[in-house]
Scaffold this active site. Sequence first.
Site, PDB file in Angstrom:
ATOM      1  N   TRP A   1     112.004 -18.340  25.114  1.00 15.77           N
ATOM      2  CA  TRP A   1     111.137 -17.361  23.882  1.00 15.77           C
ATOM      3  C   TRP A   1     111.503 -16.371  24.108  1.00 15.77           C
ATOM      4  CZ3 TRP A   1     105.952 -17.171  24.306  1.00 15.77           C
ATOM      5  CH2 TRP A   1     105.035 -17.576  23.628  1.00 15.77           C
TER       6      TRP A   1
ATOM      7  N   ASP B   1     107.022 -23.294  32.428  1.00 17.86           N
ATOM      8  CA  ASP B   1     106.271 -22.699  31.942  1.00 17.86           C
ATOM      9  C   ASP B   1     106.401 -23.992  30.627  1.00 17.86           C
ATOM     10  OD1 ASP B   1     105.482 -22.618  28.653  1.00 17.86           O
ATOM     11  OD2 ASP B   1     106.675 -20.984  28.557  1.00 17.86           O
TER      12      ASP B   1
ATOM     13  N   LYS C   1     100.519 -27.542  21.123  1.00 20.33           N
ATOM     14  CA  LYS C   1     100.805 -28.683  20.607  1.00 20.33           C
ATOM     15  C   LYS C   1     100.719 -29.762  20.478  1.00 20.33           C
ATOM     16  CE  LYS C   1     103.500 -24.618  20.622  1.00 20.33           C
ATOM     17  NZ  LYS C   1     104.518 -23.537  19.654  1.00 20.33           N
TER      18      LYS C   1
ATOM     19  N   ALA D   1     104.934 -25.598  27.745  1.00 15.66           N
ATOM     20  CA  ALA D   1     104.632 -25.877  26.346  1.00 15.66           C
ATOM     21  C   ALA D   1     104.287 -27.024  25.349  1.00 15.66           C
ATOM     22  CB  ALA D   1     104.693 -24.549  25.338  1.00 15.66           C
TER      23      ALA D   1
HETATM   24  C1  LMR Z   1     107.379 -20.417  18.574  1.00 17.90           C
HETATM   25  O1  LMR Z   1     108.207 -20.548  19.663  1.00 17.90           O
HETATM   26  O2  LMR Z   1     107.437 -21.038  17.552  1.00 17.90           O
HETATM   27  C2  LMR Z   1     106.090 -21.080  18.903  1.00 17.90           C
HETATM   28  O3  LMR Z   1     106.397 -20.795  20.643  1.00 17.90           O
HETATM   29  C3  LMR Z   1     105.273 -20.162  18.013  1.00 17.90           C
HETATM   30  C4  LMR Z   1     105.327 -18.795  18.725  1.00 17.90           C
HETATM   31  O4  LMR Z   1     104.314 -18.450  19.440  1.00 17.90           O
HETATM   32  O5  LMR Z   1     106.202 -18.007  18.555  1.00 17.90           O
END
Ligand code: LMR
Length: 414
Positions: free
Chosen positions: A149, A230, A265, A232
Amino acid sequence: MTICPSQKARQHRKDRPSNGLHAMLETLNPQPADKILTLIQQFKDDPRSDKIDLGVGVYKDATGLTPVMRAVKAAEKRLWETETTKTYTGLAGEPAYNAAMVELILGPGMGGRAASVATPGGTGAIRQALELIRMAAPGAKVWLSDPTWPNHPSIIRYLGMSMASYRYFDAVTGGVDFAGLMADLAGVRAGDAVLLHGCCHNPTGANLDAVQWAAVADLLAAKGAIPFVDLAYQGFGDGLESDAAPTRMLAARFPEMLIAASCSKNFGIYRERTGVLIALGDETRRGVTQGNLAFLNRQNFSFPPDHGARLVTMIWEDAGLRADWMAELEEVRLNMLHLRQALADALRRATNSDRFDFVARHRGMFSRLGLSEAQVERLRKDHGIYMVSDSRINIAGLNAATVPVLATAVAGVI
Ligand code: LMR
């Protein structure tokens, strides 16, 4: 010659007539755009009515709506009726919320080892975890999967910490490059922190199986590294319990571990900014760790947001609300699984190949399709289909009508 924005800013400052006053804001340089958030705006600005948004990781139902979950609505109603004050909570948030999150993530009986604080969303938890690492072990390196990410490396860089990456994705198979991952993690040193996606890897959608998780745990334990999970998307992959299994396995094996989790989420409360940071360690040190977590909250924002955390607590503590939340979360998960299979089938038909079969094997909201940036750009320009430039799609952005549209468009650009 093209002048980059930061050069322009510097040039402007040089040309500025001096009036003797000190200018601070004029020293700022433009920041690079966040590629996920930029997409939101680009999509909004696109006038085409048949455009398709597969960008930011937000769940959408078949009508394109991100619903407020039934249990959340019911809890909000109850809260409105019963809440008598909005005075401050504790620095760490409400103890009941932290206990609920520790139980949701780690199962019962882990409270004794767990220091925890409520945070503004999962990002807040990541940020606090990194600051904790920096405080406790200033020289430690943080290892990130490649890819990961984008906010992970961005925050680490901002904090001035050192990082390294380990191979993760095999673009040919669409699965995990496990040999590459193990080879790279062999370079981890004692005291380094290794960031692992607990489930539903973002951005690839490719996940370790139980045997691979155990091998990673063996390696990190042998190296003396700290796992930093992590989490999420608990509940979006194989179910609430299965998605927590790797995290629980690590918690049982490692004396110390960090977990940054989000309710954005799985409770659908994105804008309420509801997250938690859990630091597992020796029971005798729990109080000191807890004090340090509370200290970090105080430095950065004092009290964490309460509304979302309170809703989560109410849902967790009420058998009826909890059952309804779990049932709706399961509907969400199965809907995404169904879309995955439908997309894999449609891509098989449209491309006359099994190249994209991995989409059905991936889990969570995301799959990386393995398209080039130029192909992603063509999908956007020619078809109004929006995905992140690394070809990450949000599966939940699709529905029965748009699955074949995407498959045909992808077949057209490859
Ligand atoms: C994503 O990866 O699209 C989500 O976790 C939202 C974000 O904050 O980037």
